[in-house]
Enzyme design. Sequence first.
Site, short mmCIF file in Angstrom:
data_model
loop_
_atom_site.label_atom_id
_atom_site.label_comp_id
_atom_site.label_asym_id
_atom_site.label_seq_id
_atom_site.Cartn_x
_atom_site.Cartn_y
_atom_site.Cartn_z
N TYR A 1 0.84 -1.20 0.00
CA TYR A 1 0.00 0.00 0.00
C TYR A 1 0.87 1.24 0.00
O TYR A 1 2.04 1.21 0.38
CB TYR A 1 -0.99 0.01 1.17
N CYS A 2 0.25 2.33 -0.46
CA CYS A 2 0.87 3.65 -0.46
C CYS A 2 -0.18 4.61 0.10
O CYS A 2 -1.01 4.20 0.91
CB CYS A 2 1.35 4.01 -1.86
N TRP A 3 -0.20 5.86 -0.35
CA TRP A 3 -1.11 6.84 0.21
C TRP A 3 -2.57 6.56 -0.07
O TRP A 3 -3.38 6.50 0.84
CB TRP A 3 -0.77 8.25 -0.27
#
Length: 144
Positions: A79-81
């Site tokens: 995951y990222c932002w």
Amino acid sequence: MSDNAAALAHFAARLAFETDVSDVAADLAAGVPGVVVVDSRSRESWDQGHIEGAVHLPTAEIATRAPGLVPGEAMVVTYCWGPGCNGATRAALEFAKLGYRVKEMIGGFEYWAREGFPVETASGVTRRPVDALTAPVSGAACAC
């Protein structure tokens, strides 16, 4: 390939390589073995808040550090932002290059926090109120 066959292939592939925050939270709560959640953001972003129990591994470091941090048989979830960022996609690609089974968590950290799941910071673990635009405020699953 017919339109229906193409649609079947497309959506089956998406489900094979994408997951959402609710499904990840359910897997973590159930203690599904082998799931390793990887936060591919910067140190500053990680320090601001991250999924409890996640591994911090920025995308640029995956090729060199992943083999020492993530078991080869793991199901990696990156995951990222959030939906406006493709960092989790890039991180998933790096894990795939190394031969890992991998899925991208759609919605990213933004939707994890907005749906009221636990967020860890240096101050401890907290939960934000559920955003009614992302999940039922009752805390019940959306049943989708």
